[in-house]
Motif scaffolding. Sequence first.
Motif, PDB file in Angstrom:
ATOM      1  N   LEU A  50       0.839  -1.205   0.000  1.00 53.20           N
ATOM      2  CA  LEU A  50       0.000   0.000   0.000  1.00 53.20           C
ATOM      3  C   LEU A  50       0.872   1.253   0.000  1.00 53.20           C
ATOM      4  O   LEU A  50       0.618   2.211  -0.739  1.00 53.20           O
ATOM      5  N   ASN A  51       1.909   1.259   0.818  1.00 55.88           N
ATOM      6  CA  ASN A  51       2.807   2.419   0.884  1.00 55.88           C
ATOM      7  C   ASN A  51       3.482   2.673  -0.465  1.00 55.88           C
ATOM      8  O   ASN A  51       3.675   3.817  -0.855  1.00 55.88           O
ATOM      9  N   VAL A 454      -6.234  -0.680  -6.090  1.00 55.70           N
ATOM     10  CA  VAL A 454      -5.115  -0.910  -7.008  1.00 55.70           C
ATOM     11  C   VAL A 454      -4.350  -2.168  -6.594  1.00 55.70           C
ATOM     12  O   VAL A 454      -3.936  -2.969  -7.442  1.00 55.70           O
ATOM     13  N   VAL A 455      -4.183  -2.350  -5.291  1.00 58.39           N
ATOM     14  CA  VAL A 455      -3.430  -3.509  -4.802  1.00 58.39           C
ATOM     15  C   VAL A 455      -4.127  -4.801  -5.223  1.00 58.39           C
ATOM     16  O   VAL A 455      -3.493  -5.728  -5.747  1.00 58.39           O
ATOM     17  N   ALA A 475       6.141  -4.700  -5.157  1.00 54.31           N
ATOM     18  CA  ALA A 475       6.505  -5.835  -4.310  1.00 54.31           C
ATOM     19  C   ALA A 475       6.811  -5.374  -2.882  1.00 54.31           C
ATOM     20  O   ALA A 475       7.476  -4.367  -2.686  1.00 54.31           O
ATOM     21  N   PRO A 476       6.321  -6.110  -1.887  1.00 53.82           N
ATOM     22  CA  PRO A 476       6.601  -5.743  -0.491  1.00 53.82           C
ATOM     23  C   PRO A 476       8.104  -5.765  -0.217  1.00 53.82           C
ATOM     24  O   PRO A 476       8.605  -4.968   0.554  1.00 53.82           O
TER      25      PRO A 476
ATOM     26  N   PHE B  70      -2.337  -1.028   9.269  1.00 51.08           N
ATOM     27  CA  PHE B  70      -3.361  -0.009   9.069  1.00 51.08           C
ATOM     28  C   PHE B  70      -4.712  -0.617   9.410  1.00 51.08           C
ATOM     29  O   PHE B  70      -5.161  -1.538   8.754  1.00 51.08           O
ATOM     30  N   MET B  71      -5.319  -0.097  10.481  1.00 52.99           N
ATOM     31  CA  MET B  71      -6.577  -0.668  10.956  1.00 52.99           C
ATOM     32  C   MET B  71      -7.733   0.259  10.567  1.00 52.99           C
ATOM     33  O   MET B  71      -7.532   1.445  10.361  1.00 52.99           O
ATOM     34  N   PRO B  72      -8.943  -0.299  10.494  1.00 55.08           N
ATOM     35  CA  PRO B  72     -10.076   0.537  10.102  1.00 55.08           C
ATOM     36  C   PRO B  72     -10.391   1.627  11.134  1.00 55.08           C
ATOM     37  O   PRO B  72     -10.154   1.456  12.332  1.00 55.08           O
TER      38      PRO B  72
END
Lengths: 571, 571
Positions: A50-51, A454-455, A475-476, B70-72
Amino acid sequence: MRASRFLFATLRENPSDAEIISHQLMLRAGMIRKLASGLYTWLPLGKRVLNKVETIIKEEMDRSGALEVFMPVAQPASLWQESGRFVQYGPELLRFKDRHQNDFVLGPTHEEVITDFVRNELKSYKQLPINMYQVQTKFRDEIRPRFGVMRSREFIMKDAYSFHINQASLQETYQVMYDTYSRIFTRLGLDFRAVQADTGSIGGSGSHEFHVLASSGEDAVVFSSESDYAANVEKAEALLVGERAEPTQDLKHVETPTQDTIAKVSEFLDCSADQSVKALLVQGIAQEDGNTPVVALFVRGDHELNTIKAENHPLVAAPLTFATEAQLKQYDLPAGFIGPQGLVEKGITVIVDRSASILSDFVAGANKTDQHAVGVNWERDAKISEVYDLRNVIEGDLSPDGKGTLHIKRGIEVGHIFQLGNKYSEALKCTVLGEEGRPVTLEMGCYGIGVTRVVAAAIEQNFDDKGIIWPTALAPFEVAIVPMNAHKSPRTVEAAEALYLELQALGYDVLLDDRNERPGVKFSDLELVGIPHRIVIGEKGLDAGTFEYKQRTDHESRNLSKDELLTVLQK
Amino acid sequence: MRASRFLFATLRENPSDAEIISHQLMLRAGMIRKLASGLYTWLPLGKRVLNKVETIIKEEMDRSGALEVFMPVAQPASLWQESGRFVQYGPELLRFKDRHQNDFVLGPTHEEVITDFVRNELKSYKQLPINMYQVQTKFRDEIRPRFGVMRSREFIMKDAYSFHINQASLQETYQVMYDTYSRIFTRLGLDFRAVQADTGSIGGSGSHEFHVLASSGEDAVVFSSESDYAANVEKAEALLVGERAEPTQDLKHVETPTQDTIAKVSEFLDCSADQSVKALLVQGIAQEDGNTPVVALFVRGDHELNTIKAENHPLVAAPLTFATEAQLKQYDLPAGFIGPQGLVEKGITVIVDRSASILSDFVAGANKTDQHAVGVNWERDAKISEVYDLRNVIEGDLSPDGKGTLHIKRGIEVGHIFQLGNKYSEALKCTVLGEEGRPVTLEMGCYGIGVTRVVAAAIEQNFDDKGIIWPTALAPFEVAIVPMNAHKSPRTVEAAEALYLELQALGYDVLLDDRNERPGVKFSDLELVGIPHRIVIGEKGLDAGTFEYKQRTDHESRNLSKDELLTVLQK
């Protein structure tokens, strides 16, 4: 990162409640976990991906000249009442009251808030154009959240809003955003297409969707074989090709009991579906006297009605709603056996799709229960109120620009750019003083990317039976190093450590898999989470001065010298 | 960044609704705008500062080995019911229902969610310790949001949660977090102190607050003159110094009508406040029979009751609540004139602060309306149930570690680290298999930084009458370049452009002020928004080969050669 200090949360089994591949793999790889329906926690592995998406988006948005802002998630309901969307938006808009009983919403989007900001803050055309963006949590109370983060209730979006003194300026920024989005998805390493999209009830002169191509995609996108033409299927125009032949048959009624589908009727009558028409009777626009007329839509038996096109017709109500049984009864029309004959005479508007309008000697309902008519011909047997583009294009149709034929692919919508025009600026009275000293209502554009989506879309496009195959940019970790027999061989541990530090110093995002697990477990974990490059370090290789290298999609590993290894990684 | 393409939204006037300096300056500098009570939009200038804070925090958290998740924001109410906080948290916890009428809360913090995640995900002590953090939007429905982003309803927090198999492991991570927080606030360039804090009802063995020192701070923090001792005022122990002298006076009652404050009584009786005691009658812990006893607290007339210390006493109810008039009546005690005499005999527990307990011949209420007693002596005239540390320390008190005396400063709490122990892991049954194969309830720590609040606190600490004085690490731009007479002098524009590109290439965050404004407007804007370095480029300087340089806090600018300039910037 040392794997022993990371949270690997891989699962061997496919989670039973995950229907699509990206949802399954995100759970199995330990990227996300469900907290509640449509709410997901991103685990360390998922957050790294995500980052990376977020960083690329922000870099390109900054480069485009857009300014980053950050607006509240909680928004006063009053702004939504002002724009009219407090009612319009429906139950997906989550409403709540604060402790003082004031009404708020959890923002699914921020047109109202940014327009309110601009009307308060900007005074002069000299301050325009301006384009502001944010990356932020949104909430949409989906009735049936599913597919993991593909259609969740809480999600992260990059949304941008631009303001302009005139349409020409909006066009300019719109083009900049088009190019920016293209750069973003290119940098993300995704196979994507920008396609024309319908602007619906908002109007405005342009809208493009950005789709990641994947066979599992929910949307159909359409391309020309010989030009740049691309559109989503809602938007793609079906051209009129050919002319209507003269009638050669007389109209006859045929008994067709139990033949309640086009396929059955065609088979029963031994004609092909493209020689028949099907009727869809829908609600028209309510009249001033309170009556709602019925409108009859006809498309060829083998074609599909395009709901959006139908809704865009000025006489048809949106959202598209079928006529009630009572309405059909009023016109003495039997559901399932309706043909165009005599409808105009009954006062029903008959809108005929272009392709259906050039049929002759065709099959249609007979307007009598259990009967169809054959040898039907337009004008002679059935009046047409209007010929209109009503259907979805199909594979092989002529491209609307006249160049080549259309191909259809499946896509996942990950971005949308939109010329809003003055829908919100008018409703919220957002003006500045123009060059002539008079207030001018601003033109707006809006530009969204579903960051979390997107992920998932990247995975739908890139996977095999072993797991995820990340584009390197997402890629992570870019490289994984696995020391063999670590507990017995201090040499391999030492060499692995040295390579780990060296590759990190070169700027690679490296995972040193120092976990106390069997190599088989490590290898399948690394394939499942999709790390592009794997380097295994063993005694033999150390003796030979080589590294066992395997790219994620390679079937076999190969032994590379240090120089060869660095060259391969650099690609 | 070119200023002409940036959003400068500076205000000349002080906004009328901003009470504190950071709120005023953030509005005036155009960093934030209010959307609704306690909800703020961050403008491009503010978002740049926020991003710098966030980046430093993330870098240091990553360096510490914490894993980003990352939590909701939306959390199921059921988890809060499980922990007991759904009721306990009170109306600051914003509750709402989704479209299916399920109960949710907008997360003010994430102990429940992360504990639920860990109990589902982690199985073995081998996976511990783990420390997970996120930077995220939180919501706390403050009854009276104020001071801008200092006490807003929606805010950004970095929260981290660690899980451990035992207390020793928790201690270790706690120390890592202590060091990490110290590094973060040092890198942010803030004058801060880590102070011991009370652990309240949760218990646990340790808690530290990180305060940015500022005279406007809401909190008092306490330091020893000669040791490392530092605590917040709630926590700081007041030592017992000295011994009680023998009585020399007889107890006498004196008429003191209208003398309803300690100050008035002291003046009226011509004794100093430190020779009197004041009474606070409060609710005790409810008994099994349903009765709630009254507890009497006594502190010296010149001292302040420390609410937290009182609440920590096992016989006193929390939150601290005064006895009702009905209760006082029941014991025949007149409000405003209560002394310790005879209370124990009436069945009231009398808890006396250490300093008050060594008074002799003191003044107290006479337990009769409009009367005080003088010459009161403990034991002889008034029984003591217990001597206890009940008061706030004051400037000059002996340091609790016995080294030096205490000084008090004002601080703004921006961080808090906390050994939670097993409060949440027990309530949510969060266990893993321990080394001996049996389930072990985990120890937890939590670690928060108010990201948005840091920005406001930095301003409270660093400003003058011209505006904000950013520490370089937080400045929205590090360097501003102003070309003089740009419309007349292409040379200055050219030189400014060249320097702009050169400094950017050197890695500086540069603002080129190419706005079409008078130099005076630019200079005051740049001072208001607090850019550390200002370089003015004019014809004269170009002739002389110098740049007019001024640091934000300099009174005068000085002419520097290019080399000198680069040296100054590098510092």
